[in-house]
Motif scaffolding. Structure first.
Motif, PDB file in Angstrom:
ATOM      1  N   ASN A 836       0.661  -1.113  -0.039  1.00  0.00           N
ATOM      2  CA  ASN A 836      -0.190   0.003  -0.102  1.00  0.00           C
ATOM      3  C   ASN A 836       0.767   1.326  -0.073  1.00  0.00           C
ATOM      4  N   GLY A 837       1.040   1.777  -1.150  1.00  0.00           N
ATOM      5  CA  GLY A 837       1.870   3.027  -1.261  1.00  0.00           C
ATOM      6  C   GLY A 837       1.805   4.220  -0.304  1.00  0.00           C
ATOM      7  N   VAL A 838       0.273   4.253  -0.127  1.00  0.00           N
ATOM      8  CA  VAL A 838       0.014   5.520   0.977  1.00  0.00           C
ATOM      9  C   VAL A 838       0.804   5.147   2.335  1.00  0.00           C
ATOM     10  N   ARG A 839       1.014   4.143   2.521  1.00  0.00           N
ATOM     11  CA  ARG A 839       1.655   3.781   4.017  1.00  0.00           C
ATOM     12  C   ARG A 839       3.490   4.618   3.739  1.00  0.00           C
ATOM     13  N   ALA A 840       3.777   4.562   2.744  1.00  0.00           N
ATOM     14  CA  ALA A 840       5.132   5.311   2.592  1.00  0.00           C
ATOM     15  C   ALA A 840       5.123   6.537   3.086  1.00  0.00           C
ATOM     16  N   ASN A 841       3.944   7.310   3.080  1.00  0.00           N
ATOM     17  CA  ASN A 841       3.986   8.756   3.477  1.00  0.00           C
ATOM     18  C   ASN A 841       3.529   8.987   4.932  1.00  0.00           C
ATOM     19  N   ASP A 842       3.210   7.921   5.586  1.00  0.00           N
ATOM     20  CA  ASP A 842       3.000   8.035   7.056  1.00  0.00           C
ATOM     21  C   ASP A 842       4.434   8.499   7.838  1.00  0.00           C
ATOM     22  N   VAL A 843       3.884   9.000   9.233  1.00  0.00           N
ATOM     23  CA  VAL A 843       4.920   9.254  10.074  1.00  0.00           C
ATOM     24  C   VAL A 843       4.830   8.111  11.078  1.00  0.00           C
ATOM     25  N   ILE A 844       6.091   7.631  11.297  1.00  0.00           N
ATOM     26  CA  ILE A 844       6.393   6.389  12.373  1.00  0.00           C
ATOM     27  C   ILE A 844       7.244   6.726  13.388  1.00  0.00           C
ATOM     28  N   MET A 845       6.872   6.561  14.618  1.00  0.00           N
ATOM     29  CA  MET A 845       7.601   7.064  15.746  1.00  0.00           C
ATOM     30  C   MET A 845       7.914   6.012  16.525  1.00  0.00           C
ATOM     31  N   PHE A 846       9.243   5.647  17.116  1.00  0.00           N
ATOM     32  CA  PHE A 846       9.229   4.460  18.299  1.00  0.00           C
ATOM     33  C   PHE A 846       9.700   5.305  19.455  1.00  0.00           C
ATOM     34  N   ARG A 847       8.847   4.861  20.485  1.00  0.00           N
ATOM     35  CA  ARG A 847       8.976   5.669  21.681  1.00  0.00           C
ATOM     36  C   ARG A 847       9.945   4.760  22.568  1.00  0.00           C
ATOM     37  N   THR A 848      11.041   5.237  23.126  1.00  0.00           N
ATOM     38  CA  THR A 848      11.985   4.508  24.002  1.00  0.00           C
ATOM     39  C   THR A 848      11.205   3.873  25.316  1.00  0.00           C
ATOM     40  N   SER A 849      11.791   3.011  25.905  1.00  0.00           N
ATOM     41  CA  SER A 849      11.350   2.422  27.151  1.00  0.00           C
ATOM     42  C   SER A 849      11.787   3.039  28.298  1.00  0.00           C
ATOM     43  N   LEU A 901      18.914   4.431   6.577  1.00  0.00           N
ATOM     44  CA  LEU A 901      20.111   4.538   5.929  1.00  0.00           C
ATOM     45  C   LEU A 901      19.795   4.087   4.398  1.00  0.00           C
ATOM     46  N   LEU A 902      18.774   2.884   4.273  1.00  0.00           N
ATOM     47  CA  LEU A 902      18.497   2.061   3.229  1.00  0.00           C
ATOM     48  C   LEU A 902      17.420   2.927   2.425  1.00  0.00           C
ATOM     49  N   ASN A 903      17.681   4.186   1.731  1.00  0.00           N
ATOM     50  CA  ASN A 903      16.633   5.044   1.354  1.00  0.00           C
ATOM     51  C   ASN A 903      16.402   4.490  -0.027  1.00  0.00           C
ATOM     52  N   THR A 904      17.430   3.810  -0.905  1.00  0.00           N
ATOM     53  CA  THR A 904      17.062   3.387  -2.114  1.00  0.00           C
ATOM     54  C   THR A 904      16.689   1.952  -2.159  1.00  0.00           C
ATOM     55  N   VAL A 905      16.339   1.165  -1.063  1.00  0.00           N
ATOM     56  CA  VAL A 905      16.001  -0.230  -1.258  1.00  0.00           C
ATOM     57  C   VAL A 905      14.695  -0.550  -0.343  1.00  0.00           C
ATOM     58  N   LYS A 906      14.233   0.397   0.513  1.00  0.00           N
ATOM     59  CA  LYS A 906      13.259   0.220   1.330  1.00  0.00           C
ATOM     60  C   LYS A 906      12.068   0.946   0.614  1.00  0.00           C
ATOM     61  N   SER A 907      10.810   0.264   1.071  1.00  0.00           N
ATOM     62  CA  SER A 907       9.605   0.844   0.794  1.00  0.00           C
ATOM     63  C   SER A 907       8.850   1.705   1.627  1.00  0.00           C
ATOM     64  N   GLY A 908       9.103   1.311   2.874  1.00  0.00           N
ATOM     65  CA  GLY A 908       8.570   2.177   4.070  1.00  0.00           C
ATOM     66  C   GLY A 908       9.024   3.490   4.410  1.00  0.00           C
ATOM     67  N   PRO A 909       8.590   4.158   5.110  1.00  0.00           N
ATOM     68  CA  PRO A 909       8.995   5.474   5.721  1.00  0.00           C
ATOM     69  C   PRO A 909      10.010   5.572   6.455  1.00  0.00           C
ATOM     70  N   ASN A 910      10.836   6.643   6.897  1.00  0.00           N
ATOM     71  CA  ASN A 910      11.948   6.673   7.945  1.00  0.00           C
ATOM     72  C   ASN A 910      11.030   6.526   9.189  1.00  0.00           C
ATOM     73  N   ILE A 911      11.803   5.937  10.257  1.00  0.00           N
ATOM     74  CA  ILE A 911      11.088   5.824  11.645  1.00  0.00           C
ATOM     75  C   ILE A 911      12.002   7.012  12.448  1.00  0.00           C
ATOM     76  N   GLU A 912      11.267   7.735  13.028  1.00  0.00           N
ATOM     77  CA  GLU A 912      11.604   8.833  13.886  1.00  0.00           C
ATOM     78  C   GLU A 912      11.713   8.216  15.225  1.00  0.00           C
ATOM     79  N   GLN A 978      17.691  14.455   8.370  1.00  0.00           N
ATOM     80  CA  GLN A 978      18.445  13.889   9.068  1.00  0.00           C
ATOM     81  C   GLN A 978      17.730  12.916   9.976  1.00  0.00           C
ATOM     82  N   THR A 979      17.469  11.703   9.945  1.00  0.00           N
ATOM     83  CA  THR A 979      16.528  10.682  10.852  1.00  0.00           C
ATOM     84  C   THR A 979      17.573   9.863  11.778  1.00  0.00           C
ATOM     85  N   TRP A 980      18.782   9.610  11.420  1.00  0.00           N
ATOM     86  CA  TRP A 980      19.931   8.767  12.389  1.00  0.00           C
ATOM     87  C   TRP A 980      20.362   9.953  13.317  1.00  0.00           C
ATOM     88  N   ARG A 981      20.465   9.132  14.678  1.00  0.00           N
ATOM     89  CA  ARG A 981      20.923   9.936  15.707  1.00  0.00           C
ATOM     90  C   ARG A 981      22.183   9.170  16.320  1.00  0.00           C
TER      91      ARG A 981
END
Length: 981
Positions: A836-849, A901-912, A978-981
């Motif tokens: 589902n190409g719409v999911r590539a435009n989502d914003v995804i966040m992982f909250r630390t524990s 970092l895998l911008n050219t091979v992944k389909s999903g959005p970056n994870i914030e 710049q999504t990597w930290r």
């Protein structure tokens, strides 16, 4: 801004990458007698002055692990003689005065002159080495040792027929007597002294006259590395070694160098090999034009000054590969001129430290990575290169071979690297990676945690895997010599926020490595390193922070190549290690008025592995999301407290403390709801209190139609907190007999829109294929957790959405399961986006524990800093494995960074990353079993992980709003995120 070959053409032609101004090749630093000082070094390679720790205050010295310091010695041939190898008895990082006393290294940042101190490095009276004193001092010590040894062997030669069997025992008895005189305390009873002496003498005689020892000690005494020789040498008549066994031992320094000379008559070439090769190439091209077809083989070896240059590794390595390019080019047309650097001979015969990267390069240099392209350098071009090189102002500059036309096109001011350097780049990369692999294989895993990474694979990550980040500080130019009293060293420091953006929070080691020339000549270089040391101590409180002045260029290069993350200010110091790396490489480049190095002009496959930001760096407001909530503290703010209360109390145990609270004039609000988070470093990146209109604005700005929380009980607390802030916490049941999932519709009057707020409980981010119900869990090793399905709902949603996920609490110490599960989660995101190409435009966040707090019922206030929390960290089953949560967070951050970092091979959005970890560990107050809860809210067992509402969890959502603002800023400005930290 990252320049490429086709965009943003520079305005001027190239400038030389080797910035030496002299017309001839600059020799390496020399002592008072004109000899390279490494020949009088201690030979052990211990040349790092290291500072370590994370406590504030003055920097204290620490010497690096011996395995780390001596790692570059793995190819040594062990041909050194004991006389030179044992001459310097001072430990690494100290200097010796003429009386033999050891002086600790000094760490003030004053200017150096005549044996004073520069930037934390003692230069030993101008020798330019951290561990080496002046050559004159070493020669004096050496002469004393030689005189003593000559007397010993003179006595041996005069007593060739001495009776060994009758004298050896006497010598050993005398040795024992002397030993007793030396080691026995002066004030002992006569009985004890007599008994001790008798036992010692009998023991020594017995050992000495044992047949095995009598015949075995003699060859041992004849070796060069033994303590026996030192003891026995105090007796002139001791017959312990033959003259032939110590011939090398008695050779003076000049004889040693002559053995390594380039010609039999003792000639040592001062010019690099490529300069000498060019003369022979021109002669043979002339002969070839005259009809000569067969040529006798000529072999050129590298100059001593290139091999042992300790200050300019960049130019020295390029010198060697320039010679290798000439080797390949001339042999292709049959001139039969070969090159092999033979740098090892200078270490073997000179007993110098094997500390330059030049020593470690394969001999001959490997060219297997990229076959020579004959169309690049034909005979006319080879003649032109060599003619121009020899006629130039600096024939020793490797640029004349590698960049004969510069790296910028003079007509168009665009990149034109040419085939010459493009030919040797794969050679440089392959050779440096080869020696880096060998270097790693010689060092214990736990002693040195530098690794070669493959960012495309996740399976190598393990629980104890360490993540090393390196900041390399060096002069922008490569022309300074440590033997000089003054030198122009251009040093351009980066602002602190740059390092915070590029060095991830998951780093377990952050190393600041400084070149000696930068420490000595670079204005502000040492001060900048010390400031970074203390700054990193605050920013990475769980990491090992080190600050080192690296005098070994091999160690310098290997650390840069094998680090997980490398950050460098502008200059040539990092260029060669950068092209040998795979990822997470940030080399800043001066682009005005033109690019300052050739790195921007490298082929695209190299640029794909690098990030080359423009210098000076430009801070974008959206970059605050990398800095916010990392360093700060809590402040009581009664004026803000009213806006931190809910309009409607939360039902159930989460709202019990608030419901039972009785306000007074002195305490109108519960104490945990009266604190404000303040940024102590980046005040321009605050965490403001969320309001409903503000959140509505950001949702509309990003086009998001839903916020979906997926996670365990802590995630449910955050979801209920957000619903309460928005005034929609009614009908949310906390009854254990009711399905905990809920969904709310939020109406936004300011944007005339709505969005959904939903929560799905899933303790482990897995979907076992069954649906649980209250009282009937369906996942976990003992089937005690709840994992409601979520991915189908996420996948089928029609619009853009914000997904906030968390996992960690319910994994205990099940590391293998957590690793596999988190990888599967990232893979699942990619699968859904592919379908589902719409999911590539989502914003995804992982909250630390966030871990809980031991004995939270005793706390009624906040911690002032991390140092107060750290001693109270607990782990184990009783504490629900809270101590495992920070490593879980680290692992998740690493995988997220690699995924992004895998911008050219992944389909999903970056994870914030949504990281309220530091904010929360400083809040031991406000838990469900906290002191503010009251007797009516008592929980059994005690609950010190979950918080009451309102309380600290609200600030997770205030942080969420600020992160959304930053994401929107980047999207509006069309700037790279710049999504990597």
């Amino acid at each position: 801004m990252t320049m490429t070959n086709s965009s943003d053409p520079p305005e001027r032609v190239r400038r030389s990458t080797a910035t030496r101004a002299s017309s001839s090749y600059r020799p390496i630093m020399r002592g008072s007698n004109g000899d390279p000082p490494s020949c009088s070094g201690d030979g052990d390679g211990d040349s790092d002055s290291t500072y370590s720790g994370s406590q504030p205050g003055a920097i204290t010295p620490r010497y690096a692990h011996p395995l780390e310091l001596a790692a570059h010695d793995h190819e040594r041939h062990h041909h050194e003689d004991d006389d030179m190898a044992s001459m310097s008895t001072a430990p690494a990082g100290t200097t010796s005065n003429n009386n033999g006393n050891h002086t600790s290294i000094l760490r003030n940042s004053g200017a150096y002159s005549g044996g004073k101190v520069v930037g934390g490095i003692h230069s030993g009276g101008g020798s330019g080495s951290v561990t080496c004193t002046s050559n004159r001092h070493h020669i004096e010590l050496r002469n004393k040792r030689l005189a003593s040894t000559r007397r010993l062997h003179s006595s041996n030669n005069n007593n060739n027929h001495y009776d060994h069997h009758s004298s050896y025992g006497d010598k050993m008895m005398q040795l024992g007597t002397n030993a007793m005189d030396i080691f026995m305390p002066k004030r002992k009873s006569r009985f004890m002294m007599a008994a001790s002496a008798l036992v010692g003498i009998v023991g020594i005689i017995g050992v000495a006259f044992h047949p095995t020892m009598r015949h075995g000690l003699q060859p041992i005494a004849g070796t060069t590395k033994t303590r026996v020789l030192k003891d026995i040498s105090t007796f002139e008549n001791a017959n312990v070694a033959t003259a032939s066994a110590t011939g090398d031992f008695l050779d003076d320094f000049d004889q040693r160098r002559r053995r390594a000379a380039d010609l039999p008559d003792g000639t040592i070439f001062s010019e690099p090999a490529h300069t000498r090769m060019c003369r022979s190439i021109i002669d043979r091209l002339d002969a070839s034009d005259a009809g000569v077809t067969n040529f006798e083989q000529l072999i050129f070896t590298e100059s001593e000054y290139v091999c042992r240059d300790p200050d300019s590794p960049y130019t020295s390595v390029l010198n060697m590969f320039a010679a290798q390019l000439l080797d390949s080019a001339n042999n292709h047309i049959g001139l039969n001129i070969d090159y092999t650097h033979r740098c090892a001979k200078w270490e073997r015969f000179c007993t110098g430290n094997l500390t330059t990267v030049q020593f470690h390069l394969p001999d001959p240099l490997s060219t297997n990575a990229y076959a020579f392209q004959p169309g690049c350098v034909d005979a006319p071009m080879l003649r032109s290169i060599c003619t121009d090189c020899l006629a130039g102002d600096d024939p020793a500059n490797p640029d004349c071979v590698l960049f004969p036309n510069g790296y910028l096109d003079a007509q168009t001011n665009t990149c034109n690297l040419g085939c010459y350097f493009s030919q040797v780049m794969p050679w440089i990369r392959n050779n440096l990676r080869s020696i880096a692999t060998n270097w790693l294989s010689t060092v214990e895993t736990r002693a040195l945690t530098f690794w070669l990474r493959n960012a495309a694979e996740f399976s190598h990550r393990e629980k104890d895997d360490m993540e090393v980040s390196v900041v390399a500080l060096s002069c922008a130019n490569d022309g300074c010599d440590m033997s000089q009293s003054t030198c122009v060293c251009q040093f351009d420091p980066l602002p602190n926020w740059v390092y915070a953006m590029h060095i991830p929070r998951s780093s377990t080691n952050v190393a600041i490595v400084v070149s000696p020339t930068c420490a000595k000549f670079g204005q502000g270089c040492t001060l900048h390193a010390q400031e970074l040391y203390h700054f990193f101590g605050q920013l990475y409180p769980r990491a090992d922070i080190t600050y080192s002045v690296i005098t070994s260029t091999s160690s310098w290069y290997m650390r840069m190549i094998t680090a997980d993350h490398l950050v460098c200010p502008p200059g040539v110091g990092c260029l060669l290690p950068a092209i040998a790396r795979d990822a997470y490489t940030y080399v800043y480049e001066t682009t005005s008025p033109t690019v300052s190095t050739w790195l921007t002009c490298t082929p695209q496959d190299y640029l794909n592995r690098l990030t080359i930001p423009s210098y000076p760096p430009n801070f974008v407001q959206g970059d605050c999301r990398h800095l916010r909530a990392r360093v700060g503290g809590w402040t009581n703010d009664m004026a803000l407290a009213p806006s931190l209360q809910y309009s409607t109390a939360v039902d159930g145990y989460l709202g019990c403390a608030d419901t039972n609270f009785e306000a007074t004039a002195e305490d109108p609000f519960r104490a945990p709801t009266t604190h404000r988070w303040d940024e102590t470093i980046w005040a321009t990146c605050p965490v403001d209190v969320m309001t409903k209109p503000q959140l509505c604005t950001q949702m509309d700005r990003l086009g998001l139609g839903r916020i979906l929380f997926v996670g365990d009980h802590t995630t449910m607390t955050q979801a209920i907190s957000l619903a309460s802030i928005l005034g929609q916490n009614d009908a949310i049941s906390l009854d254990s007999n009711v399905v905990p999932n809920f969904s709310k519709t939020i109406s936004c009057t300011n944007t005339n829109s709505t969005f959904e707020l939903s929560y799905v409980r899933n303790d482990r981010l897995v979907e076992p294929g069954t649906t649980p119900s209250p009282g009937f869990p369906n996942c976990g090793p003992t089937n005690e957790q709840y994992c409601y399905p979520w991915s189908s709902d996420f996948s089928s949603y029609g619009g853009k959405q914000l997904l906030i996920v968390n996992t960690g609490y319910h994994w205990g110490e099940e590391w293998e399961g957590y690793i596999a599960n988190f990888q599967n989660f990232v893979g699942r995101i990619d699968e859904i986006a592919s379908a589902n190409g719409v999911r590539a435009n989502d914003v995804i966040m992982f909250r630390t524990s966030i871990p809980g707090h031991k004995e939270c019922h005793l706390h009624d206030g906040v911690y002032a800093h991390y140092g107060e929390y750290c001693p109270r960290i607990v782990n184990g089953a009783f504490w629900h494995w809270w101590g495992e949560l920070p490593p879980y967070n680290d692992y998740a951050i690493r995988i997220i960074n690699e995924w992004n970092l895998l911008n050219t091979v992944k389909s999903g959005p970056n994870i914030e990353l949504l990281d309220p970890w530091m904010m929360s560990v400083l809040r031991p107050d406000g838990h469900l079993s906290g002191s503010d809860a009251g007797p009516n809210c008592a929980m059994d067992p005690q609950e010190c992980m979950l918080y009451s509402l309102p309380g600290p969890v609200d600030w997770w959502n205030h942080l969420l709003l600020m992160q959304l603002k930053d994401v929107g800023t980047h999207l509006e400005n069309s700037s790279p995120m710049q999504t990597w930290r």
